[in-house]
Design a protein around this motif. Sequence first.
Motif, PDB file in Angstrom:
ATOM      1  N   UNK A 139       0.818  -1.056   0.088  1.00 31.19           N
ATOM      2  CA  UNK A 139       0.054  -0.185   0.041  1.00 31.19           C
ATOM      3  C   UNK A 139       0.865   1.340   0.107  1.00 31.19           C
ATOM      4  N   UNK A 140       1.261   1.746  -1.106  1.00 26.75           N
ATOM      5  CA  UNK A 140       2.001   2.958  -1.335  1.00 26.75           C
ATOM      6  C   UNK A 140       1.721   4.141  -0.757  1.00 26.75           C
ATOM      7  N   UNK A 141       0.248   4.443  -0.722  1.00 21.02           N
ATOM      8  CA  UNK A 141      -0.209   5.735  -0.711  1.00 21.02           C
ATOM      9  C   UNK A 141      -0.298   5.962   0.977  1.00 21.02           C
ATOM     10  N   UNK A 142       0.210   7.106   1.472  1.00 19.60           N
ATOM     11  CA  UNK A 142      -0.013   7.447   2.673  1.00 19.60           C
ATOM     12  C   UNK A 142      -1.196   7.282   3.522  1.00 19.60           C
ATOM     13  N   UNK A 143      -2.268   7.734   2.825  1.00 23.23           N
ATOM     14  CA  UNK A 143      -3.788   7.553   3.311  1.00 23.23           C
ATOM     15  C   UNK A 143      -3.986   6.114   3.415  1.00 23.23           C
ATOM     16  N   UNK A 144      -3.606   5.171   2.525  1.00 23.50           N
ATOM     17  CA  UNK A 144      -3.977   3.787   2.669  1.00 23.50           C
ATOM     18  C   UNK A 144      -3.079   3.119   3.780  1.00 23.50           C
ATOM     19  N   UNK A 145      -1.772   3.635   4.030  1.00 24.12           N
ATOM     20  CA  UNK A 145      -1.299   2.923   5.202  1.00 24.12           C
ATOM     21  C   UNK A 145      -1.747   3.570   6.396  1.00 24.12           C
ATOM     22  N   UNK A 146      -2.469   4.741   6.592  1.00 27.68           N
ATOM     23  CA  UNK A 146      -2.870   5.387   7.873  1.00 27.68           C
ATOM     24  C   UNK A 146      -4.198   4.480   8.240  1.00 27.68           C
TER      25      UNK A 146
END
Length: 228
Positions: A139-146
């Motif tokens: 999950x590269x996107x920061x939002x996805x990781x949050x």
Amino acid sequence: MTFSLVARCAETGMFGVAISSSSPAVAARCAYARAGVGAVASQNVTDPRLGPLALDVMGRGMSAEEAIAEVQRSGRHIEYRQVLAIDAQGRVAIHSGPNSLGIWTQAEGRDVASGGNLLANDGVPAAIVAGFEAAKGHLGDLGDRLIAAMRAGLAAGGEAGPVHSAGMMIVDDVPWPVADLRCDWIDEGCPVEAVARAWEVYKPQLRDYVMRALDPTRAPSYGVPGDE
């Protein structure tokens, strides 16, 4: 009454905060981030002045550790506060006052810090950090990781009671949040999942909204009646 994380994407320099609580509108009172500077979560008997204070310190080029030291020095009733900070280099620092509520603890990782109070158990922040770090590969996107990190915190037990509000704020290279998504109160269901659904809808349009602000002549169609 709260669990949260502050985080940085080392590849893009974006910062984010995600937070959930049994209290209403937790993100409105506890989440702070500033492009190019860092992110802060100020929670547990919240003093909303502490988030901007820590960001101002880091905005002068000081570290997250120095920002938390200033929070500890000048904050009032600091023994009741829990404050997490991450700076432009990805360094983190945490203050957890001894009068934090219930089971409270904290955890740190690479480009991420988590803390919570009135928790179901003392492993929740560590699970949040692990969830954030594990999501990096797929999950590269920061939002996805949050979102992945908050889900990991819930799976580890989350708050001692039901949570009713949640939020996620992301800043990039413009002076406003590129995403500021909230569920201020929900009686039934999960506020983290409500924010996750809002992110699912908002994520594909995030760059379009930035472009509409910067240069409407280059923006894509608005998708409303009469727009060509």
